[in-house]
Scaffold this active site. Structure first.
Site, mmCIF file in Angstrom:
data_model
loop_
_atom_site.group_PDB
_atom_site.id
_atom_site.type_symbol
_atom_site.label_atom_id
_atom_site.label_comp_id
_atom_site.label_asym_id
_atom_site.label_seq_id
_atom_site.Cartn_x
_atom_site.Cartn_y
_atom_site.Cartn_z
ATOM 1 N N HIS A 1 -27.936 -15.133 26.108
ATOM 2 C CA HIS A 1 -26.845 -14.987 27.066
ATOM 3 C C HIS A 1 -26.093 -16.302 27.322
ATOM 4 O O HIS A 1 -25.114 -16.307 28.058
ATOM 5 C CB HIS A 1 -27.381 -14.456 28.399
ATOM 6 C CG HIS A 1 -27.702 -12.993 28.353
ATOM 7 N ND1 HIS A 1 -28.449 -12.433 27.333
ATOM 8 C CD2 HIS A 1 -27.367 -11.970 29.186
ATOM 9 C CE1 HIS A 1 -28.568 -11.132 27.550
ATOM 10 N NE2 HIS A 1 -27.918 -10.824 28.662
ATOM 11 N N GLU B 1 -17.035 -3.867 25.447
ATOM 12 C CA GLU B 1 -16.228 -5.095 25.550
ATOM 13 C C GLU B 1 -15.031 -5.071 24.601
ATOM 14 O O GLU B 1 -13.929 -5.510 24.955
ATOM 15 C CB GLU B 1 -17.080 -6.335 25.242
ATOM 16 C CG GLU B 1 -18.185 -6.623 26.236
ATOM 17 C CD GLU B 1 -19.450 -5.817 25.950
ATOM 18 O OE1 GLU B 1 -19.496 -5.088 24.930
ATOM 19 O OE2 GLU B 1 -20.397 -5.918 26.756
ATOM 20 N N HIS C 1 0.835 -1.204 0.000
ATOM 21 C CA HIS C 1 0.000 0.000 0.000
ATOM 22 C C HIS C 1 0.869 1.252 0.000
ATOM 23 O O HIS C 1 1.267 1.736 1.062
ATOM 24 C CB HIS C 1 -0.901 0.000 1.241
ATOM 25 C CG HIS C 1 -1.784 -1.204 1.326
ATOM 26 N ND1 HIS C 1 -1.309 -2.435 1.721
ATOM 27 C CD2 HIS C 1 -3.104 -1.355 1.065
ATOM 28 C CE1 HIS C 1 -2.316 -3.300 1.701
ATOM 29 N NE2 HIS C 1 -3.407 -2.679 1.300
#
Ligand SMILES: Cc1ncc(C[n+]2csc(CCOP(=O)(O)OP(=O)(O)O)c2C)c(N)n1
Length: 678
Positions: A480, A418, A38
């Site tokens: 959950h 998280e 790149h």
């Protein structure tokens, strides 16, 4: 002379443009030689990087791990040649001209994306967009926390990030900038490669965000500058270094700067420019040199910048020696990440207590008790939770919370973030000084998985406490209840997945995770109470073996029941029932597959036995076949759970002692009839 004036003195002979063009052409030539890479981003950000490295960044190529160096994170990891060019130019031993010529080749120090631990000078592995900026938040946080403990003389550095549009489009960046803004991490400066181009074309195809307003809304100091104007870049960095909050400098740049036909377009992003275009770029940028040729005066100037860092580094070393001996030894111990002697005693004491008291508690509760002990004896443990502290039970009683103005604490309220928690923990571990651990529910491991994977790839000690580890969590239901998570986490190489079965194993798993200096760990802990079956804690840590015999019948062994976590109690119950029918079952607890796989063949065979084997785990089968063999049976889940009390779920999904007995009888029958056939 201060650093700025030294920098100016160093640079006086060579123009900024030539310094930046050296980066540009090394990137162009290396990508061209590799036929892959790149070039656009290094060409666009060469001016910003030149000003940063030559006038501000505190670093020492001769001592790349110097603790008080500034951290530089290339969040836009695809632009790796920017970093490799800088490491070469400033004199890092690992990155020679030959290594630049071997960009992206087998065995080189210059892989496609920067890899921590592979090349010195690389602070973190980047490439998956957004990870770098979030990891840098952890580094900047660790810096302020260490500063609060040890003062300016020892800890006083910045974390600089180069991030592109892609990093800022990733959702992770939102969590990360929000956390950094909340904590007022004023030593964090993000240089945004604001080129308005990504792979598909203009960023306007997919994004209309006002990035400055977005960062400002999260409490950052923001500004936009011309990213090709060295004076503007200098002024912006200089002023933002004084800011009392994190800073975003949006550097308006042209991707592929200097390439007449590609600059400003996505064509410059991720492909070699090609011979004709490179020739045209050489003319446009007035760079008449051969590929990989850096004129001596330019290289000398860059090298002098690298050498300059030695002065700051030795001044820091002098300060370290002047500091109080006790403070110095605490500082060095923290950086070293060694566990204290008191830690071994604390683990031994809690193992002994659990084995004597044999408590009937959830492993998350056992973990809480372990933390209460070890956080007191191990002050560099830095805990936290993604807003589930009272469920994960991750807060050791001696730990003070970290607040924006109270950075001497050791417990972080990460909020419901998280992914940023996991990435920040990587940054904290990489920065040094702390052993980070953080909690959430196991089912939300998916939210942090990309950062967990990078931790495993980098080989850093980060500990995830993931509670509510099965349908045993009950009424919250299938959203959950983790089902496939154990299998999917076990699939990540170099990640230790622990599922302890009782309080003693929980203490041992914590000890293993803390001892694993070069691997991340996940502790999968139960919500529900489990009986303590271990009473033999004087010997070695059994969890460290990965799997071991919990019950071993005298003489004959007819079947082996292998279980993890909450299902070990089911296996023991099944073994008792089988014994009544004179079927002798051994029971194996297998708290960590990865560690078991590392034991000798001899040990593994002794544990697994030669006869039929049953696996019991309240999750999908995943790679259990490696332990139970093709002939074995698995008692577990085959789909999602449901919302009901835990005991009902275990009964309805057939994860019971009765089911284990039936599976054992079937496999024994099959085994016997095969033996007769033979
Ligand atoms: C998480 C993730 N998704 C996708 C990619 C693939 N990818 C690499 S670079 C890039 C575009 C990034 O655009 P930008 O940050 O603007 O970089 P620039 O074009 O300016 O070099 C993409 C989609 C990746 N590396 N990581």
């Amino acid at each position: 002379m201060n650093i700025e004036s030294r920098a100016k003195a160093v640079e006086s002979n060579v123009s900024h443009r030539d310094m930046a063009n050296a980066i540009r052409f090394l990137a162009i030539d290396a990508v061209e030689k590799a036929r892959s890479g790149h070039p656009g981003m290094p060409m666009g950000m060469a001016d910003v990087a030149t000003v940063l490295f030559s006038r501000f960044l505190k670093f020492n190529p001769a001592d790349p791990a110097w603790p008080d160096r500034d951290r530089f994170v290339l969040s836009a990891g695809h632009g790796s040649m920017l970093l490799y060019a800088l490491l070469y130019l400033t004199g890092y031993e690992d990155v020679t001209l030959d290594q630049l010529k071997r960009f992206r080749q087998w065995g080189s120090k210059t892989p496609g994306h920067p890899e921590y631990g592979h090349t010195t000078g690389i602070e973190t592995t980047t490439g998956p967009l957004g990870q770098g900026i979030a990891t840098a938040v952890g580094m900047a946080l660790a810096e302020r926390l260490m500063n609060a403990r040890f003062g300016n003389a020892l800890v006083d550095h910045f974390t600089y990030v180069i991030a592109g549009d892609g990093c800022l489009m990733e959702g992770l960046s939102h969590e990360a900038i929000s956390l950094a803004g909340h904590l007022k991490l004023n030593r964090l400066i993000v240089l945004f490669d604001d080129n308005e181009i990504s792979i598909d074309g203009s960023t306007s195809l997919s994004c209309s965000d006002d990035q400055l307003a977005r960062f400002a809304a999260s409490g950052w100091s923001v500004r936009r500058i011309d990213g090709h104007d060295p004076a503007a870049i200098h002024r912006a960095i200089e002023e933002e270094r004084q800011s009392d909050c994190p800073s975003l400098i949006a550097c308006r740049t042209v991707i592929g700067f200097g390439s007449p036909h590609r600059q400003g377009t996505e064509k410059a992003h991720g492909a070699p420019l090609g011979g004709d275009e490179i020739a045209a770029t050489r003319i446009a940028l007035q760079w008449p040199y051969q590929p990989f040729e850096i004129p001596e005066d330019i290289l000398t100037t860059w090298r002098a910048i690298g050498v300059r860092g030695e002065l700051a580094c030795s001044a820091w070393t002098d300060r370290l020696w002047q500091i109080d001996v006790e403070v110095r030894s605490r500082f060095e111990a923290a950086l070293d990440g060694k566990l204290s002697n008191a830690h071994a005693d604390a683990i031994a004491a809690i193992r002994a207590r659990f084995s004597t008291e044999r408590p009937n508690i959830a492993t998350r509760q056992a973990s809480q008790q372990v933390l209460d002990e070890i956080t007191a004896s191990q002050p560099n443990l830095l805990g936290g939770s993604a807003d589930l502290t009272h469920s994960n039970l991750t807060h050791g009683k001696s730990q003070k919370p970290v607040r924006r103005c109270l950075l001497d604490g050791s417990y972080i309220h990460y909020g419901v973030r998280e992914h940023a928690m996991a990435a920040a923990m990587n940054g904290i571990a990489l920065h040094g000084g702390f052993i980070p651990y953080g909690g959430t529910f196991l089912t939300f491991a998916d939210y942090s998985r990309p950062a967990i994977r990078i931790a495993a790839l980098m080989g850093v000690r980060v500990i995830h406490v993931m509670t509510h580890d099965s349908i045993g969590l009950g009424e919250d239901g299938p959203t959950h209840q983790p089902i496939e998570h154990l299998a999917s986490l076990r699939a990540i190489p170099n990640l230790l997945v622990f599922r302890p079965a009782d309080a003693v194993e929980t203490a041992e798993a914590w000890d293993c995770a803390l001892q694993a200096k070069h691997r991340p760990s996940i502790l999968c802990l139960s919500r529900q109470a489990l009986p303590t079956f271990r009473s033999d804690t004087r010997g070695a840590n059994k969890v460290a073996l990965g799997a071991y015999l919990v019950a071993n019948p005298e003489g004959r062994r007819d079947v082996t029941l292998i279980a993890t976590g909450s299902e070990v109690a089911i296996a023991l119950d099944a073994a008792r029932r089988l014994a009544k029918a004179d079927i002798r079952a051994a029971v194996v607890s297998a708290p960590c597959f990865d560690l078991f796989a590392e034991q000798t063949d001899e040990y593994r065979s002794a544990v697994l036995g030669r006869g039929p084997r049953i696996g019991i785990e309240a999750a999908i089968q995943g790679d259990w076949t490696r332990w139970i063999g093709e002939d074995g049976e698995f008692v577990g889940m085959t789909g999602f759970g449901a919302s009901a009390p835990a005991d009902v779920l275990y009964r309805e999904f057939g994860i019971t002692a009765e089911a284990a007995v039936a599976a054992a009888l079937r496999t024994i029958d099959r085994h016997n009839s095969r033996s007769i056939d033979q």
